[in-house]
Enzyme design. Sequence first.
Site, PDB file in Angstrom:
ATOM      1  CG  HIS A 182      -1.896   0.970   1.407  1.00 27.51           C
ATOM      2  ND1 HIS A 182      -1.627   2.239   1.850  1.00 27.51           N
ATOM      3  CD2 HIS A 182      -3.230   0.926   1.173  1.00 27.51           C
ATOM      4  CE1 HIS A 182      -2.761   2.932   1.890  1.00 27.51           C
ATOM      5  NE2 HIS A 182      -3.745   2.155   1.485  1.00 27.51           N
TER       6      HIS A 182
ATOM      7  CG  ASP B  84       0.444  -2.235   6.143  1.00 25.24           C
ATOM      8  OD1 ASP B  84      -0.521  -2.333   6.913  1.00 25.24           O
ATOM      9  OD2 ASP B  84       0.402  -1.626   5.055  1.00 25.24           O
TER      10      ASP B  84
ATOM     11  CD  GLN C 103      -7.125  -4.123   4.437  1.00 25.00           C
ATOM     12  OE1 GLN C 103      -8.077  -4.713   4.957  1.00 25.00           O
ATOM     13  NE2 GLN C 103      -7.245  -2.914   3.917  1.00 25.00           N
TER      14      GLN C 103
ATOM     15  CE  LYS D 250      -7.439   0.018   6.554  1.00 24.00           C
ATOM     16  NZ  LYS D 250      -8.208   0.571   5.456  1.00 24.00           N
TER      17      LYS D 250
ATOM     18  CB  CYS E 262      -3.795   3.398  -1.474  1.00 30.78           C
ATOM     19  SG  CYS E 262      -4.966   4.672  -1.083  1.00 30.78           S
TER      20      CYS E 262
HETATM   21  N1  C6P Z   1      -6.398   0.711   2.941  1.00 27.73           N
HETATM   22  C1  C6P Z   1      -8.268   0.402   1.447  1.00 27.73           C
HETATM   23  O1  C6P Z   1      -9.379   0.677   1.004  1.00 27.73           O
HETATM   24  P1  C6P Z   1      -5.054   3.975   7.112  1.00 27.73           P
HETATM   25  O2  C6P Z   1      -5.665   4.739   5.993  1.00 27.73           O
HETATM   26  O3  C6P Z   1      -3.828   4.651   7.664  1.00 27.73           O
HETATM   27  O4  C6P Z   1      -6.044   3.558   8.149  1.00 27.73           O
HETATM   28  O5  C6P Z   1      -4.546   2.592   6.488  1.00 27.73           O
HETATM   29  C2  C6P Z   1      -3.584   2.617   5.471  1.00 27.73           C
HETATM   30  C3  C6P Z   1      -3.369   1.255   4.928  1.00 27.73           C
HETATM   31  C4  C6P Z   1      -2.132   0.670   5.074  1.00 27.73           C
HETATM   32  N2  C6P Z   1      -1.902  -0.579   4.646  1.00 27.73           N
HETATM   33  C5  C6P Z   1      -2.857  -1.315   4.070  1.00 27.73           C
HETATM   34  C6  C6P Z   1      -2.549  -2.710   3.655  1.00 27.73           C
HETATM   35  C7  C6P Z   1      -4.121  -0.770   3.876  1.00 27.73           C
HETATM   36  O6  C6P Z   1      -5.059  -1.510   3.298  1.00 27.73           O
HETATM   37  C8  C6P Z   1      -4.384   0.545   4.303  1.00 27.73           C
HETATM   38  C9  C6P Z   1      -5.725   1.183   4.064  1.00 27.73           C
HETATM   39  C10 C6P Z   1      -7.739   1.180   2.628  1.00 27.73           C
HETATM   40  O7  C6P Z   1      -7.579  -0.492   0.982  1.00 27.73           O
HETATM   41  C11 C6P Z   1      -7.796   2.651   2.394  1.00 27.73           C
HETATM   42  S1  C6P Z   1      -6.734   3.172   1.095  1.00 27.73           S
END
Ligand code: C6P
Length: 416
Positions: free
Chosen positions: A130, A207, A210, A233, A373
Amino acid sequence: MAEATQQASIDVARIRDDFPILSRKVYGKPLVYLDNAATSQKPRQVISALTEYYEGYNANVHRGVHALSMESTERFEQARKKVADFIKADTAESIIWTRNTTEGINLVAKTWAQEHIKAGDEIVLTMMEHHSNLVPWQKVAQDTGAVLRFLPLADDGTLDLDDVDSIINPRTKLLAMVHTSNSLGTINPVKELAARARAVGAGVLIDGAQGVPHMPVDVNDLDCDFLAFSGHKMLGPTGIGVLYVKRDVLEKMEPFLRGGEMVLEVWYDRASWNELPMRFEAGTPNIADAIGLGAAIDYLEAIGMDNVREHEMRLTARALNGLQEIEELDLFGPRDVNKRGDIVLIHSSEVHPHDMGTFLDREGIAIRTGHHCNMPLMRLLGVPATVRASFYLYNTEEEIDVLLDALKRALRYFAP
Ligand code: C6P
């Protein structure tokens, strides 16, 4: 919608009753919420925890001797302990509150990385990161003269580890990788790769945006230095995230932001730092949402993360089986549900993903379209954008069927 037919270890109908939003309609159709990778819905228990805080004991933490402040401090710190137990951390002092995954990764890039990474060092990422676990490391590389290296992908959307021994090598100072890809759905062998990184003396950042919401995660078993994830999430509120840092690593790290709360003593010309983890939490924290995340963890613990995973594997298998039969669709990521999480990614050369998303929206189905992203990954896959559906504990097999049926109708509707 037909009655639920799950032979599940979890009672989905009862779970759904806890989520007020799931009973709403969109364009007159029952909401089918399949955009959980972007953000999850919140159960009544989490919403009530927020209301109870604001109505019952709203006060700043770690500052007052009055009853409200002591109560809010206690509940705030209890939430930290719940997070620590959830990911099997040895101590709650390893848990730093952040806004989200992105902030957690940036914190490591701005502190630990500045001290440990020098010109010529290598930072290993994967080709499915990401942007949040790519762009901060680009900056570290620019600032320090370090080199970014990437673990490539195999055709099935898993990592190609043929050259892993040359990519993770004695020059590697950090392995920073995604647990479950938010696009391909691939669950990466983070434990095995962390062990390889350790063997060459590198740090390990995972990370977990997910991963943590969808399966049991044990930081000691993974043996990572850093694990970042987001509350929103995993049934929690927006604006609260977690950075786990191994205790001995955290002790040696310089503070990230400076100001109130993170100091022990301050003179006009200098200051000394507070104990862990407060040293990394300058200013008034997001008290209400941390407590809300604690309530979300209580909820997930009561269901059991093994059960959440098992349920999502069943949903994903049903989706994959159905999608494979629709010949106009390209399907990405591994076919084996043991190697993937709750996310399915599709593309049709006949229908633009945004048209598909709009069609599904009119059917009450919320999915995500675009690059998620993951722009470099989309280029690698050779598609400008895709359609993504992602599931959670409250989704049903009937909802998967509604999605499959709507996709088929969309393809007929837009057929050239
Ligand atoms: N992905 C998606 O729709 P934040 O925005 O900081 O809570 O998470 C960022 C992030 C980092 N790593 C992974 C693997 C992610 O999936 C995400 C967030 C969302 O896929 C929003 S772009």
